[in-house]
Enzyme design. Sequence first.
Site, PDB file in Angstrom:
ATOM      1  N   HIS A 418       0.826  -1.211   0.000  1.00 42.23           N
ATOM      2  CA  HIS A 418       0.000   0.000   0.000  1.00 42.23           C
ATOM      3  C   HIS A 418       0.860   1.260   0.000  1.00 42.23           C
ATOM      4  O   HIS A 418       0.537   2.239  -0.685  1.00 42.23           O
ATOM      5  CB  HIS A 418      -0.925   0.009   1.220  1.00 42.23           C
ATOM      6  CG  HIS A 418      -1.643   1.316   1.402  1.00 42.23           C
ATOM      7  ND1 HIS A 418      -1.165   2.314   2.230  1.00 42.23           N
ATOM      8  CD2 HIS A 418      -2.783   1.790   0.855  1.00 42.23           C
ATOM      9  CE1 HIS A 418      -1.982   3.350   2.182  1.00 42.23           C
ATOM     10  NE2 HIS A 418      -2.970   3.058   1.368  1.00 42.23           N
ATOM     11  N   HIS A 453      -2.232  -8.302  -9.968  1.00 42.15           N
ATOM     12  CA  HIS A 453      -2.732  -9.523  -9.326  1.00 42.15           C
ATOM     13  C   HIS A 453      -3.173 -10.559 -10.361  1.00 42.15           C
ATOM     14  O   HIS A 453      -2.865 -11.752 -10.240  1.00 42.15           O
ATOM     15  CB  HIS A 453      -3.901  -9.188  -8.395  1.00 42.15           C
ATOM     16  CG  HIS A 453      -3.492  -8.665  -7.056  1.00 42.15           C
ATOM     17  ND1 HIS A 453      -3.124  -7.347  -6.861  1.00 42.15           N
ATOM     18  CD2 HIS A 453      -3.387  -9.270  -5.843  1.00 42.15           C
ATOM     19  CE1 HIS A 453      -2.813  -7.179  -5.580  1.00 42.15           C
ATOM     20  NE2 HIS A 453      -2.963  -8.329  -4.949  1.00 42.15           N
TER      21      HIS A 453
END
Length: 543
Positions: A418, A453
């Site tokens: 993050h 991802h």
Amino acid sequence: MAGEDCVRKRQPGSTTTCKSHENEETPRRPENERSFQNSSNGWVDVDRAVTRKMQLIAEAEQLKPAFMKEVDSHFTEFVNNLVAKSALLDSSSSASCSEKELHKAKTLRAPPEHGKIFTARRSLLDELFEVSHIRTIYHMFIALLIVFILSTLLVDFIDEGRLVLGFDLLVFVFGKFPVVFCTWLCMFCATVFVPYNLFVWWAQGYRSSSRRVFHSLFYGILFQTAGLGFGPTYIAVSYALPPASRFIVILEQVRLVMKAHSFIRENVPRVLSSVKDKSSTVPIPRISQYLYFLFAPTLIYRDNYPRNPTIRWGYVATKFAQVLGSLFYAYYIFVRLCIPLFRNSSQETFNLRGLVLCIFNSILPGVLILFLVFFAFLHCWLNAFAEMLRFADRMFYKDWWNSTSYANYYRTWNVVVHDWLYYYAYRDFLWFFGKKFKAAAMLSVFTVSAAVHEYVLSICFGYFYPVLFFLFMCFGMLFNFILNDRRKGPIWNVIMWTSLFLGQGVIICLYSQEWYARRYCPLDNPTFLDYLKPRSWSCHMKM
């Protein structure tokens, strides 16, 4: 009584002396003794004293949660303010900048002290495991692992007539390990020498030669796309590496790309600032600092990090043992809960009822895999390397399990990734396009994260099935705006966990069905569209 004798003597000052002596002794006596003395005619109201005591205990128990919550909030605020003030003091003591210098820095990029602040702190689970109640939950997961082991051994003994201790699934998924190690070694050595030498070459010749700037930029992009981008992917596909081996190669590929980008992104503004200030020295980090950063459990480059004085090798061994235990835990989850469920799924007709049952049956293994990935990687693996490197900032995650919004969940689940997305994707997007485009910046961050991802899963599983990308871009974005930071009640935490459970069930169900469909229904001459079309939708027709 002594008091009456003193009064009967009628001597001057004797009564006063006795009373003062009694007043001195009265505060020293316990509360219950005074209540006994003040009772009229020697009668003691024991029931009333006990009742009053129970009322006080009940009131204290009622006030305890509010008191602890208030203390926790004030303590957290105090620590955050203390860290911020200490960072400001460090930055001001290291370099006292005038307003003109600050304006120059803002035109390039916010200086490092305005970015992530590293400070010595422990991981949250290490602190929570000191509480016996939380440690009991950890013991419950260990007991569940023992139950899985006993179940597997007993079923194998009944079926085979003997104890089967083979780990064929682990041997398969981690196969071709020499190829994996050689690939990682080449990737790491290339990341050590190519970005660093290109940066040094550019920084030393930035003032004199514009051609050197162009060459450095060209070779840097070429290395990121061809060297770290195409090379590992080609090896993973051409050598037909098994899933876990592919995960090692592709995740290391992504990590090294993010590390190299952070190193360049943090140091280029420093060189540009030194050129504008007409400094005689060029700020070039040492190769040892860059090498430490490549191993450190962070994706944000700094010349120096807070360090611990010693290495606790017992702690390191414990964390690696927990990683190994989590690996065997995942093995037994797949053996007992996933493989029996999906092995014969291709023989059934694909319909809505079967899909719903599959999703709900996959929730338990999906949630257990989620917990294992969090515990094994974000807690054990990163803490083990942090301890070996004496890296003191262990905030790799926050209390994501208490999240009442998906916005907070995204910020606290994986703090390491993050931070990289926030400083190098979100903030750089706003710096380039302006602060008016916060929604577009958030959408771009979601798109990059979802694409990476899905890229990892597609390469590692060997097929393109954009389930995770769809969940990220549709439900993830939707819940990010619906379940925002204004949702504070406990019901929103329940909603967050419910949606998280369902999402894990969908991911495990659909990807597992597609995996077995491609094993049971192979195509002789597949076209490019056959790699993109889900085979689990039509595999039952081939049986």
